[in-house]
Design a protein around this motif. Structure first.
Motif, PDB file in Angstrom:
ATOM      1  N   GLU A 103      14.774  -9.677  28.121  1.00 58.14           N
ATOM      2  CA  GLU A 103      15.788 -10.685  28.462  1.00 58.14           C
ATOM      3  C   GLU A 103      16.781 -10.851  27.326  1.00 58.14           C
ATOM      4  O   GLU A 103      17.997 -10.956  27.544  1.00 58.14           O
ATOM      5  CB  GLU A 103      15.121 -12.029  28.772  1.00 58.14           C
ATOM      6  CG  GLU A 103      14.248 -12.003  30.009  1.00 58.14           C
ATOM      7  CD  GLU A 103      13.412 -13.259  30.158  1.00 58.14           C
ATOM      8  OE1 GLU A 103      13.315 -13.755  31.299  1.00 58.14           O
ATOM      9  OE2 GLU A 103      12.857 -13.741  29.148  1.00 58.14           O
ATOM     10  N   SER A 104      16.270 -10.868  26.108  1.00 63.46           N
ATOM     11  CA  SER A 104      17.139 -11.009  24.940  1.00 63.46           C
ATOM     12  C   SER A 104      18.094  -9.823  24.814  1.00 63.46           C
ATOM     13  O   SER A 104      19.283  -9.994  24.541  1.00 63.46           O
ATOM     14  CB  SER A 104      16.277 -11.132  23.679  1.00 63.46           C
ATOM     15  OG  SER A 104      17.074 -11.336  22.555  1.00 63.46           O
ATOM     16  N   GLY A 110      22.202  -9.889  25.114  1.00 63.79           N
ATOM     17  CA  GLY A 110      23.035  -9.294  24.073  1.00 63.79           C
ATOM     18  C   GLY A 110      23.989  -8.260  24.645  1.00 63.79           C
ATOM     19  O   GLY A 110      25.172  -8.212  24.272  1.00 63.79           O
ATOM     20  N   ASP A 111      23.492  -7.425  25.548  1.00 67.40           N
ATOM     21  CA  ASP A 111      24.345  -6.422  26.198  1.00 67.40           C
ATOM     22  C   ASP A 111      25.468  -7.089  26.982  1.00 67.40           C
ATOM     23  O   ASP A 111      26.621  -6.646  26.945  1.00 67.40           O
ATOM     24  CB  ASP A 111      23.522  -5.536  27.138  1.00 67.40           C
ATOM     25  CG  ASP A 111      22.540  -4.636  26.399  1.00 67.40           C
ATOM     26  OD1 ASP A 111      22.691  -4.472  25.169  1.00 67.40           O
ATOM     27  OD2 ASP A 111      21.609  -4.122  27.062  1.00 67.40           O
ATOM     28  N   ALA A 112      25.145  -8.153  27.679  1.00 70.02           N
ATOM     29  CA  ALA A 112      26.155  -8.864  28.466  1.00 70.02           C
ATOM     30  C   ALA A 112      27.220  -9.474  27.551  1.00 70.02           C
ATOM     31  O   ALA A 112      28.421  -9.420  27.854  1.00 70.02           O
ATOM     32  CB  ALA A 112      25.503  -9.949  29.325  1.00 70.02           C
ATOM     33  N   LEU A 142      31.258  -8.618  27.470  1.00 63.49           N
ATOM     34  CA  LEU A 142      32.313  -9.638  27.562  1.00 63.49           C
ATOM     35  C   LEU A 142      33.283  -9.558  26.394  1.00 63.49           C
ATOM     36  O   LEU A 142      34.495  -9.733  26.555  1.00 63.49           O
ATOM     37  CB  LEU A 142      31.702 -11.044  27.631  1.00 63.49           C
ATOM     38  CG  LEU A 142      31.027 -11.411  28.937  1.00 63.49           C
ATOM     39  CD1 LEU A 142      30.305 -12.747  28.799  1.00 63.49           C
ATOM     40  CD2 LEU A 142      32.052 -11.482  30.060  1.00 63.49           C
ATOM     41  N   GLU A 143      32.749  -9.291  25.200  1.00 61.12           N
ATOM     42  CA  GLU A 143      33.622  -9.191  24.031  1.00 61.12           C
ATOM     43  C   GLU A 143      34.567  -8.009  24.109  1.00 61.12           C
ATOM     44  O   GLU A 143      35.650  -8.037  23.518  1.00 61.12           O
ATOM     45  CB  GLU A 143      32.760  -9.077  22.756  1.00 61.12           C
ATOM     46  CG  GLU A 143      32.048 -10.367  22.404  1.00 61.12           C
ATOM     47  CD  GLU A 143      31.009 -10.185  21.299  1.00 61.12           C
ATOM     48  OE1 GLU A 143      30.700  -9.035  20.928  1.00 61.12           O
ATOM     49  OE2 GLU A 143      30.507 -11.227  20.833  1.00 61.12           O
ATOM     50  N   SER A 144      34.210  -6.979  24.847  1.00 63.03           N
ATOM     51  CA  SER A 144      35.068  -5.801  24.965  1.00 63.03           C
ATOM     52  C   SER A 144      36.178  -5.961  25.988  1.00 63.03           C
ATOM     53  O   SER A 144      37.072  -5.125  26.078  1.00 63.03           O
ATOM     54  CB  SER A 144      34.220  -4.577  25.303  1.00 63.03           C
ATOM     55  OG  SER A 144      33.706  -4.690  26.618  1.00 63.03           O
ATOM     56  N   LEU A 145      36.128  -7.043  26.775  1.00 68.09           N
ATOM     57  CA  LEU A 145      37.187  -7.278  27.763  1.00 68.09           C
ATOM     58  C   LEU A 145      38.482  -7.675  27.066  1.00 68.09           C
ATOM     59  O   LEU A 145      38.461  -8.365  26.041  1.00 68.09           O
ATOM     60  CB  LEU A 145      36.773  -8.393  28.724  1.00 68.09           C
ATOM     61  CG  LEU A 145      35.617  -8.090  29.670  1.00 68.09           C
ATOM     62  CD1 LEU A 145      35.235  -9.330  30.455  1.00 68.09           C
ATOM     63  CD2 LEU A 145      35.986  -6.959  30.622  1.00 68.09           C
TER      64      LEU A 145
END
Length: 83
Positions: free
Chosen positions: A64-65, A69-71, A75-78
């Motif tokens: 889950e962690s 982190g992947d999510a 989002l930061e790459s958008l």
């Protein structure tokens, strides 16, 4: 049983009473009576409402962690929108 009329209840108390009534699907009168009983030591405190995320505790599993982190990285790459 006696009837008691309360006046001049401040907006913050009113909103909290109404929020508890919505959370528990109780009539407002039942909420007020329970809170009075509780404050006088005649009833147990209100139990958390299942699904209320503010009252949950625990830890994430490793998978889950990592997924969270992947999510976040995705989002930061958008691209950010122009103001």
């Amino acid at each position: 049983m006696a009837d008691i009329l309360l006046r001049d209840i401040d907006p913050q108390m009113t909103e909290r009473i109404m929020a508890i009534a919505r959370e528990r699907d109780w009539p407002i009168q039942d909420v007020v009576l329970h809170l009075l009983r509780q404050s006088l030591g005649l009833a147990e405190p209100l139990a958390p409402v299942p699904g209320d995320i503010a009252r949950l505790s625990g830890a994430w599993e490793d998978s889950e962690s990592r997924a969270f982190g992947d999510a976040l990285r995705a989002l930061e790459s958008l691209p950010t929108p122009d103001p």
